[in-house]
Scaffold this motif. Sequence first.
Motif, PDB file in Angstrom:
ATOM      1  N   ALA A 287     -51.707  -1.157  -7.224  1.00 22.37           N
ATOM      2  CA  ALA A 287     -51.139  -2.213  -6.429  1.00 22.37           C
ATOM      3  C   ALA A 287     -50.229  -1.670  -5.479  1.00 22.37           C
ATOM      4  O   ALA A 287     -50.313  -1.989  -4.229  1.00 22.37           O
ATOM      5  CB  ALA A 287     -50.551  -3.149  -7.202  1.00 22.37           C
ATOM      6  N   LEU A 288     -49.557  -0.785  -5.638  1.00 21.74           N
ATOM      7  CA  LEU A 288     -48.653  -0.018  -4.895  1.00 21.74           C
ATOM      8  C   LEU A 288     -49.251   0.800  -3.636  1.00 21.74           C
ATOM      9  O   LEU A 288     -49.194   0.769  -2.693  1.00 21.74           O
ATOM     10  CB  LEU A 288     -47.490   0.868  -5.395  1.00 21.74           C
ATOM     11  N   ALA A 289     -50.446   1.363  -4.138  1.00 17.11           N
ATOM     12  CA  ALA A 289     -51.294   2.163  -3.316  1.00 17.11           C
ATOM     13  C   ALA A 289     -51.768   1.228  -2.174  1.00 17.11           C
ATOM     14  O   ALA A 289     -52.164   1.694  -0.806  1.00 17.11           O
ATOM     15  CB  ALA A 289     -52.386   2.885  -3.997  1.00 17.11           C
ATOM     16  N   GLY A 290     -52.442   0.014  -2.642  1.00 15.82           N
ATOM     17  CA  GLY A 290     -52.874  -0.745  -1.582  1.00 15.82           C
ATOM     18  C   GLY A 290     -52.090  -1.402  -0.747  1.00 15.82           C
ATOM     19  O   GLY A 290     -52.245  -1.432   0.367  1.00 15.82           O
ATOM     20  N   LEU A 291     -50.919  -1.758  -1.270  1.00 14.40           N
ATOM     21  CA  LEU A 291     -49.684  -2.284  -0.402  1.00 14.40           C
ATOM     22  C   LEU A 291     -49.157  -1.034   0.460  1.00 14.40           C
ATOM     23  O   LEU A 291     -48.861  -1.301   1.650  1.00 14.40           O
ATOM     24  CB  LEU A 291     -48.617  -2.730  -1.104  1.00 14.40           C
ATOM     25  N   ARG A 292     -49.346   0.290   0.193  1.00 13.31           N
ATOM     26  CA  ARG A 292     -48.755   1.081   1.136  1.00 13.31           C
ATOM     27  C   ARG A 292     -49.833   1.498   2.264  1.00 13.31           C
ATOM     28  O   ARG A 292     -49.446   1.522   3.422  1.00 13.31           O
ATOM     29  CB  ARG A 292     -48.576   2.473   0.313  1.00 13.31           C
ATOM     30  N   GLU A 293     -51.186   1.355   1.762  1.00 11.20           N
ATOM     31  CA  GLU A 293     -52.137   1.676   2.714  1.00 11.20           C
ATOM     32  C   GLU A 293     -52.128   0.595   3.864  1.00 11.20           C
ATOM     33  O   GLU A 293     -52.293   0.657   4.948  1.00 11.20           O
ATOM     34  CB  GLU A 293     -53.518   1.846   1.932  1.00 11.20           C
ATOM     35  N   GLU A 294     -51.924  -0.790   3.459  1.00  8.86           N
ATOM     36  CA  GLU A 294     -51.850  -1.779   4.342  1.00  8.86           C
ATOM     37  C   GLU A 294     -50.782  -2.244   5.299  1.00  8.86           C
ATOM     38  O   GLU A 294     -50.391  -3.021   6.150  1.00  8.86           O
ATOM     39  CB  GLU A 294     -52.133  -3.089   3.472  1.00  8.86           C
ATOM     40  N   GLY A 295     -49.816  -1.146   4.959  1.00  8.33           N
ATOM     41  CA  GLY A 295     -48.554  -1.228   5.737  1.00  8.33           C
ATOM     42  C   GLY A 295     -47.394  -2.400   5.252  1.00  8.33           C
ATOM     43  O   GLY A 295     -46.715  -2.451   5.605  1.00  8.33           O
ATOM     44  N   VAL A 296     -47.637  -2.866   4.113  1.00 10.26           N
ATOM     45  CA  VAL A 296     -46.894  -3.992   3.375  1.00 10.26           C
ATOM     46  C   VAL A 296     -45.602  -3.511   2.809  1.00 10.26           C
ATOM     47  O   VAL A 296     -44.468  -4.017   3.118  1.00 10.26           O
ATOM     48  CB  VAL A 296     -47.551  -4.739   2.246  1.00 10.26           C
ATOM     49  N   LEU A 297     -45.409  -2.171   2.233  1.00  8.53           N
ATOM     50  CA  LEU A 297     -44.250  -1.479   1.838  1.00  8.53           C
ATOM     51  C   LEU A 297     -43.385  -1.265   3.309  1.00  8.53           C
ATOM     52  O   LEU A 297     -42.217  -1.503   3.145  1.00  8.53           O
ATOM     53  CB  LEU A 297     -44.701  -0.278   0.935  1.00  8.53           C
ATOM     54  N   ASN A 298     -44.021  -0.861   4.176  1.00 12.44           N
ATOM     55  CA  ASN A 298     -43.060  -0.468   5.464  1.00 12.44           C
ATOM     56  C   ASN A 298     -42.468  -1.828   5.947  1.00 12.44           C
ATOM     57  O   ASN A 298     -41.191  -1.817   6.450  1.00 12.44           O
ATOM     58  CB  ASN A 298     -44.097   0.141   6.382  1.00 12.44           C
ATOM     59  N   GLU A 299     -43.481  -2.726   6.114  1.00 14.24           N
ATOM     60  CA  GLU A 299     -42.845  -4.186   6.639  1.00 14.24           C
ATOM     61  C   GLU A 299     -41.585  -4.714   5.647  1.00 14.24           C
ATOM     62  O   GLU A 299     -40.774  -4.956   6.378  1.00 14.24           O
ATOM     63  CB  GLU A 299     -44.253  -5.053   6.505  1.00 14.24           C
ATOM     64  N   LEU A 300     -42.076  -4.622   4.494  1.00  9.73           N
ATOM     65  CA  LEU A 300     -40.808  -4.957   3.324  1.00  9.73           C
ATOM     66  C   LEU A 300     -39.632  -4.342   3.699  1.00  9.73           C
ATOM     67  O   LEU A 300     -38.644  -4.798   3.692  1.00  9.73           O
ATOM     68  CB  LEU A 300     -41.378  -5.228   2.124  1.00  9.73           C
ATOM     69  N   THR A 301     -39.862  -2.912   3.822  1.00  9.42           N
ATOM     70  CA  THR A 301     -38.676  -2.141   3.812  1.00  9.42           C
ATOM     71  C   THR A 301     -37.754  -2.190   5.089  1.00  9.42           C
ATOM     72  O   THR A 301     -36.423  -2.453   4.909  1.00  9.42           O
ATOM     73  CB  THR A 301     -39.097  -0.737   3.748  1.00  9.42           C
ATOM     74  N   VAL A 302     -38.303  -2.677   6.325  1.00 13.52           N
ATOM     75  CA  VAL A 302     -37.859  -2.870   7.438  1.00 13.52           C
ATOM     76  C   VAL A 302     -37.126  -4.174   7.502  1.00 13.52           C
ATOM     77  O   VAL A 302     -35.840  -4.452   7.890  1.00 13.52           O
ATOM     78  CB  VAL A 302     -38.622  -2.841   8.664  1.00 13.52           C
ATOM     79  N   THR A 303     -37.657  -5.239   6.859  1.00 14.01           N
ATOM     80  CA  THR A 303     -37.501  -6.587   6.961  1.00 14.01           C
ATOM     81  C   THR A 303     -35.998  -6.894   5.904  1.00 14.01           C
ATOM     82  O   THR A 303     -34.995  -7.363   6.171  1.00 14.01           O
ATOM     83  CB  THR A 303     -38.274  -7.558   6.342  1.00 14.01           C
ATOM     84  N   TRP A 304     -36.069  -6.085   4.839  1.00  9.65           N
ATOM     85  CA  TRP A 304     -35.023  -6.101   3.875  1.00  9.65           C
ATOM     86  C   TRP A 304     -33.990  -5.083   3.798  1.00  9.65           C
ATOM     87  O   TRP A 304     -32.574  -5.457   3.462  1.00  9.65           O
ATOM     88  CB  TRP A 304     -35.601  -6.020   2.220  1.00  9.65           C
ATOM     89  N   LEU A 305     -34.103  -3.941   4.422  1.00  8.42           N
ATOM     90  CA  LEU A 305     -33.172  -2.878   4.268  1.00  8.42           C
ATOM     91  C   LEU A 305     -32.399  -2.636   5.515  1.00  8.42           C
ATOM     92  O   LEU A 305     -31.677  -1.461   5.637  1.00  8.42           O
ATOM     93  CB  LEU A 305     -33.759  -1.869   3.470  1.00  8.42           C
ATOM     94  N   THR A 306     -32.605  -3.568   6.677  1.00  7.63           N
ATOM     95  CA  THR A 306     -31.759  -3.377   7.793  1.00  7.63           C
ATOM     96  C   THR A 306     -30.817  -4.621   7.704  1.00  7.63           C
ATOM     97  O   THR A 306     -31.478  -5.783   7.407  1.00  7.63           O
ATOM     98  CB  THR A 306     -32.575  -3.119   8.919  1.00  7.63           C
ATOM     99  N   ALA A 307     -29.803  -4.704   8.440  1.00 10.58           N
ATOM    100  CA  ALA A 307     -29.074  -5.797   8.631  1.00 10.58           C
ATOM    101  C   ALA A 307     -29.768  -6.783   9.681  1.00 10.58           C
ATOM    102  O   ALA A 307     -29.134  -8.127   9.756  1.00 10.58           O
ATOM    103  CB  ALA A 307     -27.563  -5.497   9.019  1.00 10.58           C
TER     104      ALA A 307
END
Length: 830
Positions: A287-307
Motif C-alpha cells: 500500500a505504501l509503495a502505491g501511495l508513494r508512486e501516486e504522490g499521495v505521501l508527498n501530498e499528505l506530508t506537505v498538508t500536515w507537516l507545515t504550518a
Amino acid sequence: MMSNVYPEKRNAAGHGATRRGGRAESCRGFSLCLLAVLLLLLAACAGEEEPTTDALPEPTVAAAPTADLPIPPDSDLLVIATDAPLPPFADFDAFGNVVGFNNAVVERIASRAGIEYEFVVTPSDGVLESIASGSARDFDAVMSALLIPDTPPPGIAFTDPYLEVGQVPLVLVDEREIGSAADIRPGMTVGVLADSAGQDAAEALGIAESDLFAAYDKPSQLVQALIDEVVDVVLLDSYIADYFVASFPEQMRIAGGEGATAWIDRRAYGIAVAADDTELLNTLNDALAGLREEGVLNELTVTWLTAESDPAAAVDPGESRVGTPATELFIGVVGQFSDMDPASLTIDFISWEIKTNTMSGLYRFNPDNELEPLLAAALPSVSEDKLEYTIPLRTGLRFPNGSEFTADDVKWSLNRAAGLGNFLVNTYLKDSNADNFADEDAVQVLDPATVKIILKEPTGYFPVILAAPPFFPISRDCYSDAGDPGSTCGGIGPYTIVNWALNDRMRLRANPDWPGEPKPAFENITVKFFGDAPAMRRSLTEFRSVDLAWTGLPFADFMELTAQDGDGDGQPDYVGWQGPHTFKSYIIFEQSAEPWDKERVRQAAALAVDREALAAIFGQARLPLYSPVPDTIPGHTTTMPARDLEQARALLRAEGYTEQEKLIFTLWFVNDGRYSASEEAYAQAIKAQLEETGVFQVELAGAGWDEVRLQISQCGLPAYLLGWPSPGQPTTYLDASSWTDFFVTNTDRVFCSNYESEQMTELVAEARATVEEGPRLELYGRIQTLWAEELPTLPLTQESRRAVSLPTIDGVRVDALGMMHYEWLTKAGE
C-alpha cells in the motif's frame, strides 16, 4: 519531527476509531530500546520541549472513551498502538479521535488495502513487546513518530518509510557558486526555520552562531527571503523544499543533486509490526509503495507537516530567473480580472479569452472563423416558425469535476445565467411576460442528449450566439446557483484551471477530455497579469519569463521589438502577430437637427475624408475602413466611397452651402487616451480634410470620456468621434450584425444620433430572421450599401489586436472576436 510549526487540527478520518487502553491487562509499556529512540526523536522535534522519561500526559478532551475493555481479535481490523498527543503526527479532536499525519497516512493505507483500522492510545511501556509476543500480542502494529533503526528490536520489523526527510540546501535557480552544502562558505547568509532540524544542520556546518545566520517562523517567509535575496541559501526539510521547487521551478532549485543525494542528514519513519507477521508487513508495504508512486505521501506530508495549508500561496515568486521551460508556455497580459463566472455581466478581453480556453459552448468558431459543433453533436434543427432550436449533444463528455455532461446541464446553466440577469441570454430567449428575464421553459430537456431552446423572436444567427461565454454549459455540482466569480471549476474546454492567484497569474493544464481539435500542445500554460506594459515588456525582453506579450502591448513596442536584430543575422529578435480587425473608429452625426438632417451633407462628409491618410497617423496600427463592418469579419462588403472633393462640394452647394456661406460645426473627440494617444492629431487631420472642400468649417472640442458620454446622453453633441467596441472589450458575438445592429437600434437613447430609416429597419429584421447563411450574408451586403447612403455612422479606420513573442513561438491564432486560441500555440526548442 520536521519543525516547530504544526498544522491546524483536521477532522477525524472515516475509517479509524480510537480507544484508550489495550486488549489485555498485560499491556504496560515500550521496551527501553524504543523509549530511547523516542527520546532522541522528541529531542529533535522542532518547537517541542525536552521530553522526560515519564509517560506522556493524558489529554483532556470531550467525550473521550475511557473503557479499558479487551478488543476481540479480527483479521480484517488493523489495531495500531500509538501515543498521543504528539502533534503533528498524532493528536485528538474534540471527540477523542486520533487525528494528524499518521492517521491520514493510515486512512489511505487502509483504503488501498481494503481493511479497517483502529488506533488505540496506550501508555508507552511494553507496546513493542506486545506485538513481538506471538499469539498473545495485543496490537498488530505500533505507529508513533518512530525512526526506523539500523537494527530493529528482537521480534520487530519496520515497514518501508512512510516519511523520509533530510535537510537540503535550497538556492536560487541561477545560483552558480553553491553546488551542494559543502560549498556554503563564510560570508554567505544562511536561512533556516527557527528551532528546527534545519537549525541543527546549520550548527553542524558551523554557521549557526554567525552574524550571517537568519531564522524565520514559516516556510513561506524563509523562501520569500531567498527570492528577495535577503539570504543566499536556505536549509530546509527535503519535502518542503521539493514542494517549493515544484511550485516555483523558474526561481529555485535544490543544490546537491536529485533526491537523497542532496540530503545533509536523513530521518526515516516507519510502522512497527511483528517480525513474523510477514503478511501484514507485505500488505502495508504494498500500500505504501502505491501511495508513494501516486504522490499521495508527498501530498499528505506537505498538508500536515507545515504550518501553512498552502505555503506557496503566501510567496511572491517574482520573475522567472531562467526563462520558461520548453514544455510550458507563459502568456503575459496587462490588466487583470476577478470574475470567472460565464454568467457574469462583465465583458472584457482577458476574462472572455480565458473562459473561451477553459470552457466551451455547444458551438465554437475556429480560428478561421468557421462555426462548428463542439459540445453539440451537430448543427441545430430549426422549427418552421424559426423560434425553436433542437440541438443534439455529444455523449460521454465530463466536466473537470467528473460529473457527466447532459442536457440538464445546458438547461441549468442557461436558466442560471438568465436569472442572474445576463443580458445576452435574456435578449434572445423566450420571454412571454416581457419582464426582461427568459422564461423557465425557454430551455427544455427532451432527453439526456437533446435540448430545445425557444427564442423570443426569429434569430438566424442564434448558433453564433451559443458560441459566446454566457451560453457555456457548466456543472451545477461545481458552481453555486448565485454568482460565482471566484470559481476555478471551468467547463469543458481545452484547458482546466489549476490555480488562480488574483492579480498575479492563472495556471492552466491541458484537458485530456476536451473533444475539440487540435489537442493542446502544452501540458501547462500560465497567464501572467501585469500592472503596466513596461513590466510586461521587461518580462519578455530582459527576463524572458513570458513567451508571448499579448493584451495591453502598445503598438510602439510592437513596432520596435519586431524590428530588432540584435545578433545581425537578418532575423528579428521577436516575432509580431496580428489578429483580424475588431476595432473601428467612426463619426456619429445627430440627424434630427441641421445640418446633419440632410443626407447630402452627411454624404459630403463621407466623400471629403481621406481614410488612407487618417490611418497613416497611427503608423501601421490602423487601416482604412470602407464599411461599418471590419474587413476581416465574415459578411464584410466594401461600400463607402473613395475620396472625391468635387463631389463633396457639389452636394454641399445643393444644400445651400458655399465657400462664402460655410457649413460651420463642432466635432467632438475623446482626449483622455481612451482610444489612442493620437486622437487629437486624428481629429485635427479630419478637420483639415473636411476643410479642404472650402465649405466645411470645423471647430474641435476635446474632452474626457466621462464628459463626452454625459453630453451624448443628453443629445448635446451634433457630431463626435468614437470607437467600437469599448477599449478592452470584445463584441459580444461573431456575426456582421454585431458591428451594425447596435448602431441602428439604439439611436434615440445610447448614441442620440436619432437616425431613423424604415428601409434599414426592414433589412435588419429580415436579416435577423434568415436562418440560411448565404441569403443572410446577401442581406448584410444590402445593409452596408444602404449604410453608405444614409450614414448612421461614418466609418473611418479599423485596428486589430497584436502580440509579440519570442522566436520559438508559433501557432498564434486569433479569431474575429479577438480571442487567442491557446490549443493552437506551439513552441520550438531553443
